[in-house]
Write a protein that holds these residues in place. Structure first.
Motif, PDB file in Angstrom:
ATOM      1  N   VAL A   1       0.836  -1.189   0.000  1.00  0.00           N
ATOM      2  CA  VAL A   1       0.000   0.000   0.000  1.00  0.00           C
ATOM      3  C   VAL A   1       0.881   1.253   0.000  1.00  0.00           C
ATOM      4  CG1 VAL A   1      -1.905   1.143   1.141  1.00  0.00           C
ATOM      5  CG2 VAL A   1      -1.678  -1.326   1.303  1.00  0.00           C
ATOM      6  N   PHE A   2       1.947   1.176   0.782  1.00  0.00           N
ATOM      7  CA  PHE A   2       2.914   2.281   0.838  1.00  0.00           C
ATOM      8  C   PHE A   2       3.473   2.540  -0.563  1.00  0.00           C
ATOM      9  CE2 PHE A   2       7.191   3.960   1.469  1.00  0.00           C
ATOM     10  CZ  PHE A   2       7.001   4.924   2.452  1.00  0.00           C
ATOM     11  N   SER A   3       3.894   1.462  -1.224  1.00  0.00           N
ATOM     12  CA  SER A   3       4.481   1.619  -2.556  1.00  0.00           C
ATOM     13  C   SER A   3       3.472   2.172  -3.550  1.00  0.00           C
ATOM     14  CB  SER A   3       5.007   0.274  -3.063  1.00  0.00           C
ATOM     15  OG  SER A   3       6.040  -0.176  -2.231  1.00  0.00           O
ATOM     16  N   PHE A   4       2.239   1.676  -3.475  1.00  0.00           N
ATOM     17  CA  PHE A   4       1.209   2.189  -4.368  1.00  0.00           C
ATOM     18  C   PHE A   4       0.945   3.669  -4.087  1.00  0.00           C
ATOM     19  CE2 PHE A   4      -0.240  -2.097  -5.640  1.00  0.00           C
ATOM     20  CZ  PHE A   4      -0.422  -1.843  -6.975  1.00  0.00           C
ATOM     21  N   SER A   5       0.956   4.046  -2.812  1.00  0.00           N
ATOM     22  CA  SER A   5       0.722   5.444  -2.470  1.00  0.00           C
ATOM     23  C   SER A   5       1.831   6.313  -3.040  1.00  0.00           C
ATOM     24  CB  SER A   5       0.664   5.619  -0.949  1.00  0.00           C
ATOM     25  OG  SER A   5      -0.340   4.809  -0.413  1.00  0.00           O
ATOM     26  N   MET A   6       3.071   5.844  -2.887  1.00  0.00           N
ATOM     27  CA  MET A   6       4.203   6.605  -3.425  1.00  0.00           C
ATOM     28  C   MET A   6       4.052   6.745  -4.934  1.00  0.00           C
ATOM     29  SD  MET A   6       6.410   7.576  -1.136  1.00  0.00           S
ATOM     30  CE  MET A   6       8.150   7.519  -1.528  1.00  0.00           C
TER      31      MET A   6
END
Lengths: 658, 210
Positions: A186-191
């Protein structure tokens, strides 16, 4: 040889992660599919290599290769095989390797199953995941390498702490880590979304399945941990507001908030900035947890391998990852579209309130966890923040959230009608009020707060059931229509109902168990009797038993109720010679929802020279619901996950349509 | 830069100290039992102790020993007060008092010697008819606030007690402000327009006609 191979594979994984990051980032920026493809290949390779290292470590544990420092410190030849294998992730180094394995595994999954994603978003997400991989793999290789050899090889290992030699705990870390580290996706997608500068409904559709998966794993992991504490630590407690528990609970709370706000973003296009913020925050709290647990800044019953130097490293990693994430957020958030509008009374608003409360609750847990540090830094005063404080702050917040919960799913999007919702929920409210009052009147000792807790639990369960009934038009439409609707109900709806009802069951169990548990303790000689509520306990024998790696005293306690035999409990007091530790093995007689919980204490001199044992026993009423409820919540998550609307291909269609 | 280092300094100290505190745990318990007042300087001294390099496994071992000492000891009949009302008051107090030599548990749960002593002290005071408040004051005077699992409502703890509610009110307030601002007519993309009373009446009239 295999160990060296594993150590080599770990370094290779680090290199591949760096490649994954670089290739995907450049490929994404220049729109070169060759490079992004190579980046995906590197992601798969990094996972494969980390997996090989992990297998090498498990192998070292299985064959008890004590020339490996980590095996020597955490294993023993006499340990049962399950715990030899579980020992591979029972230590600091091993668990960091597991962390890396899950991290690269999710990276590989993004690379392998992300074909339906827009290429650039996917490239940036894979690149970010690669960057996280670099940080954590570098930490594992250079600061906490599990494959390090010893110069002087010991003949026997130091063994894993016997309290951790337990099935629930063997599986607890893998679940927990799938949850913690699942939020990295989720963090990577947000970035990636922030780099692209676009956060929309389609993005929410891609992110939701990962969030659901991570959240479900985390729920199971936390429940297993609580269950372990319940039956292994010997006094029936299951949650202590200990820093380590809080560390796992904060990502869960944020993850729960994220699950809800992602629904708003997906269905209505509202709250894009906030959802991305939560996406960054969830994994940040995971990293904070890793830091808190391993650095030893806080005093905890479950302290892990405490090592200040590593703590600083983990703090640095967290600073780099979260810092860059939130910096990017600060730069890009103002340009994000504010999304759809909604009225103050609407499902969006209800979810916003849910998010406000869950975020406040997370902040509360964080404050309670870190306050001793803050206070000490401010005026040097050492203070403790324990369960009584959390009960007075966190619990009321949650009660507030749960009071409005059943109304949320019944409100219409955009603009809801509060009176209509109350008309649909009056039955749940009546059930809750009546049962609460009955509980207050009937159950001794009288306890108003716990009765209110029961009412709240009933309100949640009945509210969830009514919401489902409303969806299928039960008791309104003809039977055929109801059946058609029930069959056609999306799995996401079932998932939500289950999760909300599971929460209600948990509240029922927790209110009941913490208030109306019955406790008795007495020093008994063989033949002695003890009264526990409506039950009679008789210690009929105490014998010596020998286990695989321990010796034990085993008491035979016959439990009867009004003369009728109920069961025979066999609590043990075990001594593990390797670590010179004594543990008590609780005996639990499960009733339908209650547990009879018997603990054998130490031997002492009794009356007339006979030896006696301190036997403590509890009736833990409705304790089953405390663990069943969260498992049902996780099941709800998994059922939602299987909803065909959440599959990747569908998300793409939604995007092209939009 | 100065802020960062002043924040990190106690952190680092604390991290290092914990290692020292754990190492000293075994010799600690005896000295504590004979002179309870010595606890605070002792803990401070131990905090200054640094974990020597190369003793990585040690922390785990001691931490786990600390777990092993947990086993809900307060119910031991040998310790109980004869009066059930007093006993239940004492038990309620135990849950709010920290076991000082353990990692993080109340004296209600702990089997450590010191916890037993402290239970004895509290039961004695309950028996003498001292109030909960008096007993807490006594404990704090002896061991500092560290001994209370529920920090007292005091100006220095205002942040701790107020933050959750302030955060909630701020969050709620922010939501209301944002919703109001976005609901103002004329905002771009407005689609949840509030009808004025006259308009509402006209709509109702039109609906009735149909």
């Amino acid at each position: 040889m295999i160990t060296e191979f594993g150590a080599y594979a770990l370094i290779l994984a680090l290199v591949l992660s760096a490649l994954q990051m670089g290739l995907s980032a450049v490929g994404g920026a220049r729109r070169m599919s060759v490079l992004t493809g190579a980046g995906q290949g590197a992601a798969l390779g990094a996972f494969l290599c980390t997996g090989l290292t992990f297998l090498a470590l498990v192998h070292a544990f299985v064959v008890s290769d004590f020339s490996v420092a980590n095996v020597a410190a955490n294993s023993h030849t006499a340990k049962p095989m399950l715990y030899k294998v579980a020992g591979a992730w029972g230590s600091h180094e091993g668990s960091m390797l597991l962390w890396c394995l899950v991290l690269t595994g999710f990276g590989a999954a993004m690379a392998a199953f992300g074909a339906a994603l827009p290429p650039r978003l996917r490239a940036y997400a894979v690149a970010t995941q690669g960057a996280l991989g670099v940080l954590f793999l570098a930490y594992t290789v250079f600061a906490s390498n599990p494959m390090t050899r010893l110069v002087n090889v010991p003949v026997e290992g130091a063994s894993l702490n016997p309290l951790l030699q337990d099935p629930a705990l063997a599986f607890h870390p893998p679940f927990l880590y799938c949850g913690y580290v699942g939020f990295s996706v989720v963090f990577s997608f947000s970035m990636a979304a922030l780099i692209e500068g676009r956060v929309d409904a389609a993005w929410a559709r891609w992110v939701r399945p990962w969030t659901l998966a991570a959240w479900s794993f985390l729920t199971v992991g936390i429940t297993l941990g609580a269950f372990w504490a319940y039956y292994e630590l010997g006094w029936g407690g299951w949650w202590f507001w200990d820093p380590v528990e809080n560390a796992s609970f904060m990502p869960w709370l944020i993850g729960t908030a994220l699950l809800h706000s992602a629904v708003v973003l997906e269905k209505r296009g509202a709250l894009p900035g906030w959802t991305v913020f939560l996406g960054l925050a969830a994994f940040t709290f995971s990293m904070l947890g890793a830091f808190l647990v391993r650095s030893g800044v806080l005093t905890s019953v479950h302290a892990f391998a405490v090592d200040p130097a590593r703590g600083i490293l983990l703090l640095t990693i967290m600073g780099i990852a979260a810092g860059s994430g939130f910096l990017l957020f600060a730069l890009r958030a103002p340009s994000l579209n504010s999304g759809g509008l909604f009225a103050p009374v609407s499902r969006e608003s209800a979810i916003v309130v849910n998010n406000i409360i869950l975020s406040t609750a997370t902040a509360t847990v964080l404050l309670g966890t870190l306050y001793p540090l803050i206070r000490e830094a401010m005026d040097g005063e050492a203070v403790s923040v324990g369960p009584p404080w959390f009960n007075l702050t966190f619990v009321p917040l949650m009660v507030l959230a749960m009071a409005i919960l059943p109304a949320g799913p019944l409100l219409a999007w955009k603009r809801g009608d509060a009176r209509l919702v109350m008309r649909r929920l009056w039955l749940a409210l009546a059930c809750a009020a009546i049962l609460g009052l009955v509980a207050f009147a009937v159950i001794a000792p009288r306890h108003a707060l716990a009765s209110a807790g029961l009412a709240l639990g009933v309100w949640l369960v009945a509210g969830a059931v009514l919401e489902l009934a409303e969806r299928v038009r039960a008791f309104r439409a003809p039977w055929a229509e109801v059946r058609r609707r029930t069959v056609g109900l999306p799995r996401g709806a079932w998932g939500m109902t289950l999760a909300h009802a599971g929460l209600g069951l948990f509240v029922l169990g927790a209110s009941f168990e913490t208030t109306w548990r019955v406790e008795a303790a007495q020093a008994l000689s063989v033949g002695g009797q003890l009264k526990l509520g409506a039950y009679e306990l008789a210690l009929t024998d105490v014998g010596a038993v020998e286990g695989a790696n321990y010796i034990a005293e085993r008491g035979i306690v016959k439990i009867t109720r009004g003369g009728a035999p109920i069961c025979t409990a066999q609590p043990e007091r075990r001594f593990y010679p390797t670590g010179r530790q004594t543990t008590s093995e609780v005996a639990i007689c499960p009733r339908v929802l209650d547990d009879l919980y018997v603990v054998l204490g130490e031997r002492r001199a009794g009356a007339n020279g006979q030896p006696a044992w301190l036997v403590r026993a509890f009736v833990n009423p409705w304790v089953r619901l405390i663990f069943l409820g969260p498992l049902i919540m996780a099941l709800g998550g998994l059922i939602s996950l299987s909803d065909r609307r959440l599959r990747f291909g569908v998300a793409r269609k939604a995007e092209t349509a939009a | 830069m100065k802020i960062a280092s002043s924040f990190l300094l106690p952190l680092r100290e604390k991290m290092a100290a914990l290692g020292g505190r754990m190492r000293g745990l075994s010799n600690l318990s005896t000295s504590i039992v004979c002179g309870v007042d010595a606890v605070r300087p002792l803990i401070r001294r131990l905090r200054r102790h640094l974990l020597p390099q190369g003793e990585k496994g040690r922390g785990v071992l001691v931490a786990l020993m600390a777990i092993a000492c947990m086993a809900g000891a307060a119910a031991d009949p040998a310790e109980r007060l004869p009066d059930p009302v007093q006993e239940s008051r004492a038990r309620d107090l135990f849950r709010e008092v920290r076991c000082l030599v353990c990692q993080n548990e109340s004296i209600d749960d702990s089997q450590a010697d010191l916890a037993g002593d402290l239970r004895g002290v509290i039961r004695d005071q309950v028996k003498q008819g001292r109030s909960d408040r008096q007993i807490r004051t006594f404990l704090v005077a002896r061991y500092g606030e560290f001994v209370l699992l529920k920090p007292p409502f005091s100006p220095s703890n205002a942040v701790l007690w107020a933050t959750p509610w302030v955060a909630l009110v701020l969050g709620g307030g922010l939501m209301i402000v944002l919703l109001r601002r976005r609901a103002t007519p004329g905002a771009p993309g407005e689609d949840v327009e509030q009808l004025s009373e006259g308009e509402e009446a006209r709509v109702q009239a039109l609906l009735k006609d149909e």
